[in-house]
Design an enzyme around this catalytic site. Sequence first.
Site, PDB file in Angstrom:
ATOM      1  N   LYS A 129       1.068  -1.335   0.140  1.00  0.00           N
ATOM      2  CA  LYS A 129      -0.114  -0.217  -0.133  1.00  0.00           C
ATOM      3  C   LYS A 129       0.872   1.115   0.127  1.00  0.00           C
ATOM      4  O   LYS A 129       2.198   0.897   0.350  1.00  0.00           O
ATOM      5  CB  LYS A 129      -0.737  -0.026   1.391  1.00  0.00           C
ATOM      6  N   ASP A 169      -7.020   4.261  -4.677  1.00  0.00           N
ATOM      7  CA  ASP A 169      -7.781   4.264  -3.341  1.00  0.00           C
ATOM      8  C   ASP A 169      -8.303   5.547  -3.075  1.00  0.00           C
ATOM      9  O   ASP A 169      -8.576   6.386  -4.033  1.00  0.00           O
ATOM     10  CB  ASP A 169      -6.550   3.841  -2.049  1.00  0.00           C
TER      11      ASP A 169
END
Length: 450
Positions: A129, A169
């Site tokens: 991430k 995201d």
Amino acid sequence: MEFKNAYLKKVYEKVEARNPGEKEFLQAVKEVLESLEPVVEKDKSYETNGIIDRIVEPERLIQFRVSWVDDNGNVQVNRGFRCQFNSAIGPYKGGLRLHPTVCASVIKFLGFEQIFKNSLTGLPIGGGKGGSDFDPKGKSDGEVMRFCQSFMTELSKHIGADTDVPAGDIGTGAREIGYMFGQYKRLRNEFTGVLTGKGLSYGGSLARTEATGYGCCYFTDEMLKCMKNESFKGKTVVISGSGNVAIYATEKATQLGGKVVALSDSNGYIYDANGINLDVVKQIKEVERGRIKEYCNRVEGAEYHEGCSGIWNIPCDIALPCATQNELNGSAADTLIKNGVIAVAEGANMPCTPDAAEKFVEAGVLFGPAKAANAGGVATSALEMSQNSERLSWTFEEVDAKLKDIMVNIFHNSYNASKEYGHEGNLIFGANIAGFLKVADAMKWQGVAY
Ligand code: NDP
Ligand code: 2IT
């Protein structure tokens, strides 16, 4: 809950000591380790191979300066991150979050969750991430472009189609992915599938935009069918957020026969007793980049309420939190339960606080944890990677059918693991265990470097 298993207790205490103050990361680790008690009790090889000690430590955490020039000619400095958490089963894969709250704790929690989520998809992707504390809200397209180019100038040194493949995201959608892809290509002179969520004209996959929200509804539908002989038909649905995940969860929940009556953003929520008119929402959010409040100026009878947490006071059968972490707490869970909610599935990452999740499980509310319920986005990203590798594009129907299959399998694998390890129907246990087993096995086979 306290750890009964001495090995897990020792590892968790070390994680606490090494990551002081990182509350989101500690929250995510604690939940997973709690689920693994029956696994490490049953098979001591996880302990002898140091699997848990290793799995809680990122393989690599990169932090970098992102400087860029705003429209007034002023230099701005943001902080960029990429956490390459685990590559046991494939190249690191996971989104990039652009939001002022981004910090190491948030990126590490998201990267940690991604390991197990990606494993659950059944596809060969590791966990990662990244992101930045840059806030795209209120910025011009030029400012966003300059930020994304600067961000990618550094990130490009660490990623690649076979190494680490970022995606969208919060705050990172098609616009940002496009600017980042353009910069990567410029720097490397390579046209590869280094990012997913790309535009359809340059290697993106059909159905990726819809995938997280659709997948969350496919998962919920299967959970309703198998655990309660129920479906979305005729159900009142409340969905928080009004971004990518919330919009396409609304679309699919409606197609499956549900009536979505509320959506939100970080300022407040809208309530429309007639069912949300999604064309209006898409125009406001996807085209105009406006606020959800605007909906009430365009749709008669709709109400706007300031403050986003009030959305959980609306009586509903199904609740899909699709905004952000810890947006649904214990008292919101009490209210939802009192109002008769039958199913909750997490479209966002870790939207329910631990006490909220526990209350749902104890009350017998069907609960789909994030790493299972929202895995459709990253699964479809992996399908985009496959298409890029073979230089072909599949039809919408083909991708959507694969997505549905993957979500149905995730439900059953999670359910079966919950049963096998003594917590039948508790999908928090089931998803954590099912996700863990494959990664742990790969880590054992690959040995420890010494
Ligand atoms: P978007 O940026 O498209 O939308 C985010 C939405 O959540 C907006 O409505 C935003 O409101 C709201 N929101 C963000 N932060 C907060 C906050 N602190 N408090 C209240 N509301 C907030 O993001 P996505 O829809 O892509 O992501 C939503 C969630 O889903 C995230 O948890 C993400 O990690 C998760 N997710 C996303 C996937 C994807 O493919 N995009 C895949 C799997 C999970 P506002 O405009 O006011 O900020
Ligand atoms: O949280 C997530 O799974 C995502 N933001 C999607 C990641 C991806 O690589 O598509």
